[in-house]
Design an enzyme around this catalytic site. Structure first.
Site, PDB file in Angstrom:
ATOM      1  N   ARG A 121       0.852  -1.193   0.000  1.00 57.45           N
ATOM      2  CA  ARG A 121       0.000   0.000   0.000  1.00 57.45           C
ATOM      3  C   ARG A 121       0.887   1.242   0.000  1.00 57.45           C
ATOM      4  O   ARG A 121       2.020   1.217   0.449  1.00 57.45           O
ATOM      5  CB  ARG A 121      -0.904  -0.007   1.246  1.00 57.45           C
ATOM      6  CG  ARG A 121      -1.953  -1.105   1.181  1.00 57.45           C
ATOM      7  CD  ARG A 121      -2.899  -1.040   2.353  1.00 57.45           C
ATOM      8  NE  ARG A 121      -3.748   0.137   2.274  1.00 57.45           N
ATOM      9  CZ  ARG A 121      -3.990   0.962   3.299  1.00 57.45           C
ATOM     10  NH1 ARG A 121      -3.450   0.741   4.473  1.00 57.45           N
ATOM     11  NH2 ARG A 121      -4.780   1.995   3.151  1.00 57.45           N
ATOM     12  N   LYS A 186       2.878  -7.381  11.822  1.00 56.65           N
ATOM     13  CA  LYS A 186       2.179  -7.625  10.550  1.00 56.65           C
ATOM     14  C   LYS A 186       2.434  -9.052  10.029  1.00 56.65           C
ATOM     15  O   LYS A 186       3.574  -9.461   9.822  1.00 56.65           O
ATOM     16  CB  LYS A 186       2.641  -6.598   9.522  1.00 56.65           C
ATOM     17  CG  LYS A 186       1.822  -6.651   8.261  1.00 56.65           C
ATOM     18  CD  LYS A 186       1.694  -5.264   7.691  1.00 56.65           C
ATOM     19  CE  LYS A 186       1.229  -5.301   6.257  1.00 56.65           C
ATOM     20  NZ  LYS A 186       1.039  -3.985   5.707  1.00 56.65           N
ATOM     21  N   ARG A 321      -0.119   5.947  18.434  1.00 56.66           N
ATOM     22  CA  ARG A 321       0.630   7.139  18.860  1.00 56.66           C
ATOM     23  C   ARG A 321       1.526   6.752  20.025  1.00 56.66           C
ATOM     24  O   ARG A 321       1.058   6.153  20.992  1.00 56.66           O
ATOM     25  CB  ARG A 321      -0.364   8.204  19.309  1.00 56.66           C
ATOM     26  CG  ARG A 321       0.238   9.560  19.329  1.00 56.66           C
ATOM     27  CD  ARG A 321      -0.822  10.590  19.222  1.00 56.66           C
ATOM     28  NE  ARG A 321      -1.264  11.025  20.537  1.00 56.66           N
ATOM     29  CZ  ARG A 321      -2.465  11.519  20.780  1.00 56.66           C
ATOM     30  NH1 ARG A 321      -3.358  11.586  19.842  1.00 56.66           N
ATOM     31  NH2 ARG A 321      -2.774  11.932  21.979  1.00 56.66           N
TER      32      ARG A 321
HETATM   33  C1  BTN Z   1       0.430  -3.862   2.192  1.00 56.79           C
HETATM   34  O1  BTN Z   1       1.204  -2.921   1.995  1.00 56.79           O
HETATM   35  O2  BTN Z   1       0.139  -4.201   3.337  1.00 56.79           O
HETATM   36  C2  BTN Z   1      -0.196  -4.602   1.037  1.00 56.79           C
HETATM   37  C3  BTN Z   1       0.660  -5.756   0.593  1.00 56.79           C
HETATM   38  C4  BTN Z   1       0.040  -6.543  -0.541  1.00 56.79           C
HETATM   39  C5  BTN Z   1       0.995  -7.566  -1.100  1.00 56.79           C
HETATM   40  C6  BTN Z   1       0.335  -8.448  -2.104  1.00 56.79           C
HETATM   41  S1  BTN Z   1       1.331  -9.843  -2.539  1.00 56.79           S
HETATM   42  C7  BTN Z   1       0.264 -10.233  -3.849  1.00 56.79           C
HETATM   43  C8  BTN Z   1      -0.156  -8.927  -4.482  1.00 56.79           C
HETATM   44  N1  BTN Z   1       0.789  -8.503  -5.488  1.00 56.79           N
HETATM   45  C9  BTN Z   1       1.420  -7.372  -5.166  1.00 56.79           C
HETATM   46  O3  BTN Z   1       2.282  -6.808  -5.851  1.00 56.79           O
HETATM   47  N2  BTN Z   1       0.979  -6.939  -3.963  1.00 56.79           N
HETATM   48  C10 BTN Z   1      -0.040  -7.815  -3.434  1.00 56.79           C
END
Ligand code: BTN
Length: 323
Positions: A121, A186, A321
């Site tokens: 993201r 995560k 925070r």
């Molecule tokens: C995040 O930043 O939390 C989202 C991560 C999403 C990763 C997945 S792996 C499969 C799909 N292909 C990508 O390039 N990204 C998503």
């Protein structure tokens, strides 16, 4: 089948295989085998031991993705238009975002052993080493123009948590909109990208990354606390089985979401809300808002109490925070 892949298949059991046996099985010279081994080491960063008189072996056995094995385990196979697996790809999301609509129809699933440009993201990189984790994207077509896309993000988080709960994983949490946390770190991330015409239908590319086993090199490249299933389970489940279960859960939840919206998922999301009543920072581009997280509304918007007033956020990101 490319030579590198057939050699990788032979080595996947983690036992020694002599150069001669590998060469005979593939009908190539020993020099060609050596080249393929070198490619596995450099292109896929696989650790391969080479011992004089015994041959080659992978430092760790691996279960490769197997399209047929996934299809066989799918209960909702008839709902799926297509499933592809790749050894290496830039990004499974990018692949589906760029796929010509006449070649690929929804629902279509893509999985890869490795992503060379995995997308996270907010323009982040999703570290995607070879054969250790799940990188899956599903193309879903929404017929309604007014689908609730914040809601969709939340539903996918709930789906991943359902999968993890079935594995017996506890201490799960969701960080709005859809980071899947375990013990506060995560474990899985979701990236949803949209494409479509102004008047619909809309295609959503739903990308899910799930950490199963991260090599140590990964540790240095990830900029936030993370965790992988290998740290919680005595033995890792089959990646093909996991992929099949995840696809089934998605194919169960998405039609439900299209018909009923977020409602059937709200209680589950709220029970998993990791930051409820905690002091948070809402990141809105360059701006930062400080407040107390007060859950989500019926549409999935984030509720934050800011100076005594309740604010609603439909996009952005939150972090705890530090006091
Ligand atoms: C995040 O930043 O939390 C989202 C991560 C999403 C990763 C997945 S792996 C499969 C799909 N292909 C990508 O390039 N990204 C998503």
């Amino acid at each position: 089948m490319p030579l590198t892949y057939s050699i990788l298949q032979s080595l996947s059991d983690g036992s020694f295989h002599s150069g001669e046996t590998l060469a005979k099985a593939a009908g190539v010279t020993r020099a060609a085998v050596w080249k393929a081994i070198h490619c596995l080491q450099t292109d896929y960063a696989l650790e391969i031991h080479s011992v004089h008189g015994r041959g080659y072996r992978l430092a760790q056995s691996i279960e490769l993705l197997n399209r047929d094995a996934i299809l066989q385990q799918l209960q909702r196979q008839s709902q799926l238009a297509g499933l592809e697996t790749f050894l290496t790809i830039a990004s499974t999301n990018r692949y589906l975002m760029q796929a010509p609509a006449h070649d690929i129809t929804a629902p279509w699933v893509v999985l890869a052993e490795q992503q060379t440009a995995g997308r996270g993201r907010r323009g982040r990189v999703w570290h995607s080493p070879f054969a250790g984790n799940i990188y899956l994207s599903l193309l879903w077509r929404f017929q309604q123009i007014n689908a609730n896309f914040v809601g969709l993000s939340l539903v996918i988080g709930v789906v991943v948590c359902r999968l993890l709960s079935q594995l017996g994983i506890m201490q799960l949490g969701l960080k709005w909109p859809n980071d899947i946390l375990c013990q506060g770190k995560k474990l899985s991330g979701v990236l949803i990208e949209m494409r479509g015409e102004t008047h619909g239908p809309y295609d959503a590319v739903i990308g899910i990354g799930l950490n199963l086993m991260m090599p140590e090199t990964g540790e240095r490249e990830i900029d936030q606390p993370w965790i992988a299933l290998s740290q919680m389970l005595p033995a890792l489940p089959s990646r093909n089985t996991l992929a099949a279960r995840l696809i089934d859960l998605l194919l169960e939840a998405l039609p439900q979401f299209e018909t009923h919206g977020l409602q059937p998922f709200l209680a589950e999301w709220r029970a998993l809300d990791a930051f409820r009543d905690q002091a948070v920072v809402v990141h809105l581009g360059e701006n930062r808002v400080h407040g107390i997280e007060r859950g989500i509304d019926e549409q999935g918007a984030l509720l934050v109490e800011v100076e005594g007033k309740q604010q609603r956020y439909y996009s952005g990101e939150i972090s705890l925070r530090r006091r």
